[in-house]
Design an enzyme around this catalytic site. Structure first.
Site, PDB file in Angstrom:
ATOM      1  N   HIS A  18       0.879  -1.190   0.000  1.00 40.10           N
ATOM      2  CA  HIS A  18       0.000   0.000   0.000  1.00 40.10           C
ATOM      3  C   HIS A  18       0.916   1.241   0.000  1.00 40.10           C
ATOM      4  O   HIS A  18       1.761   1.373  -0.885  1.00 40.10           O
ATOM      5  CB  HIS A  18      -0.925  -0.126   1.206  1.00 40.10           C
ATOM      6  N   HIS A  52      -2.343  -2.463  -9.477  1.00 43.92           N
ATOM      7  CA  HIS A  52      -3.352  -1.844  -8.617  1.00 43.92           C
ATOM      8  C   HIS A  52      -4.572  -2.738  -8.569  1.00 43.92           C
ATOM      9  O   HIS A  52      -4.917  -3.366  -9.567  1.00 43.92           O
ATOM     10  CB  HIS A  52      -3.741  -0.461  -9.183  1.00 43.92           C
ATOM     11  N   ASP A  74       2.141   5.622  -6.547  1.00 42.99           N
ATOM     12  CA  ASP A  74       3.410   5.625  -5.822  1.00 42.99           C
ATOM     13  C   ASP A  74       4.632   5.683  -6.735  1.00 42.99           C
ATOM     14  O   ASP A  74       5.737   5.960  -6.261  1.00 42.99           O
ATOM     15  CB  ASP A  74       3.517   4.368  -4.946  1.00 42.99           C
TER      16      ASP A  74
END
Ligand SMILES: CC(=O)SCCNC(=O)CCNC(=O)[C@H](O)C(C)(C)COP(=O)(O)OP(=O)(O)OC[C@H]1O[C@@H](n2cnc3c(N)ncnc32)[C@H](O)[C@@H]1OP(=O)(O)O
Ligand SMILES: O=C([O-])CC(=O)C(=O)O
Length: 378
Positions: free
Chosen positions: A223, A263, A314
């Protein structure tokens, strides 16, 4: 009762929400009806917080009051700062320090740390959001042997954080990029940390407990922790004899996951990765050192060609923050400084029509063991 097993709760609907809409096939993200690209380009973090918490974009006077309230709540109690100092001296992981200090804030809340009305809980959430940047900046400074820098009420949320971190007012461009990053990270449906916050809230626990649960959940490498792992990878590639493509191919062949890719919801490129990629390139162009952006771009192209897996939020936040001079282990705490806005919004939304969250597991162990007293066990 269905016995279908949904590992990782993939695709399971657990709530209705008006906060964020994600189209994973189109690569589209919308907060309360507004496209993420429009908000990133035109709205401040404070405006977006207001949107999430109050259901509409503020008019100028509403925004001014909201900004003043947030700014007035930035100071944290000396006892909390003392704990932050001890955590820094013990070389705590910054996310662990943020989790501990945020939890501690509840003891010093100007009301109390307990659940209240929606308005009281929102006010507590606003205080948590105002204070978390002060904790992260103080931790970093104390770890470096510097004294913390007191927050300034005349700076906005983004500029004030960079000011407290570095001890000088950031230039407008850096503050603008950081503000945009905060906007991009603030909400994303029922992601793992938001769900953790909601599970805690669903027991009618307090908002400090929800945020503390969420910080612990965001920390993991699958995460929020992925942004730090992305930068560690880019640095490893930089120091390696291998080309970017060779390094990435080897990693895939060894069965490794490439941080910042894949994802649960998007099947295509995350729209936030596209926006942050532009920021990373701009910072590279401005400094004359484009390698971090270039490495990232080569990995993206190679991953697309070899696996069809696209970057998530990210991936390009890593090189963006790095080029802003932010220490790598603060990347995930920075994510938390933004996502706290979404955690609070989802908790309040869920509690308005609360139901205890309690899924089941399928029991696959034995059911007919005979109890053996301890002295007879082998
Ligand atoms: C803010 C955020 O939380 S965004 C996500 C941040 N996390 C990361 O960047 C860590 C790397 N990414 C991952 O581990 C995953 O993509 C996750 C955890 C984000 C999503 O995982 P899931 O939805 O559970 O996808 P799942 O694990 O089923 O992966 C599907 C396939 O893609 C592959 N895959 C997914 N991500 C990656 C990756 N980053 N690198 C290489 N392969 C990957 C898996 O190996 C799997 O392949 P298989 O079907 O041949 O076994
Ligand atoms: O939505 C998710 O699963 C992960 C997340 O928090 C994000 O992408 O911002």
């Amino acid at each position: 009762m269905s016995d279908d097993l949904k590992k990782g709760l993939e695709g399971v609907l657990v709530a209705e929400s008006e906060l964020s809409y994600i189209d994973g096939d189109e690569g589209r993200l919308v907060y309360r009806g507004y496209e993420i690209g429009d908000l990133a380009a035109q709205a401040s973090f404070e405006e977006v917080l207001y949107l999430l918490w109050h259901g509409k974009l503020p008019i100028a006077s509403e925004l001014a009051t909201f900004e003043e309230e947030l700014a007035a709540n930035r100071t944290v109690h000396d006892d909390v700062l003392e704990t932050v100092r001890r955590l820094a001296e013990a070389d705590a992981n910054p996310m662990a320090a943020l989790r501990t200090a945020t939890s501690m804030l509840s003891a010093y809340d100007e009301e109390d740390g307990e659940p209240g009305t929606r308005a009281e809980d929102l006010a507590k959430g606003q205080r948590i959001t105002a204070k978390m940047p002060t904790i992260v900046a103080a931790f970093k400074r104390m770890r470096d042997g510097d004294e913390p820098v007191a927050p300034r009420e005349d700076l906005d949320h983004a500029a004030n954080f960079l000011y407290m971190l570095n001890g000088e007012v950031p230039d407008d461009k850096l503050a603008e990029i950081f503000d945009m990053a905060l906007v991009l990270h603030v909400d994303h449906g029922i992601n793992a940390s938001t769900f953790a916050a909601m599970v805690t809230a669903s027991t009618l626990s307090d908002i400090y407990s929800s945020v503390t649960s969420a910080i612990g959940t965001l920390k993991g490498g699958l995460h929020g922790g992925a942004n730090q792992n992305v930068m560690a990878m880019l640095k490893e590639i930089d120091e390696s004899e291998l080309s970017v493509v060779e390094w990435t191919r080897n990693a895939l062949e060894e069965g490794k996951r490439i941080p910042g890719f894949g994802h649960r919801v998007y099947d295509v490129k995350d729209p936030r990765a596209a926006i942050l990629g532009d920021q990373s390139r701009e910072l590279g162009n401005a400094s004359g050192e484009l390698k971090w952006f270039s490495y990232s771009q080569v990995i993206e192209e190679f991953m697309q060609q070899e696996t069809g897996i696209a970057p998530n939020v990210d991936f390009y936040s890593a090189s963006t923050y790095y080029q802003m001079g932010i220490p790598i282990d603060l990347f995930t705490p920075i994510f938390a400084l933004s996502r706290v806005g979404g955690w609070i919004a989802h908790v309040l939304e869920y509690q308005a029509d609360n139901r205890l969250i309690r899924p089941r597991s399928r029991y696959v162990g034995p059911t007919d063991q005979k109890f053996v007293p301890i002295e007879q066990r082998e």
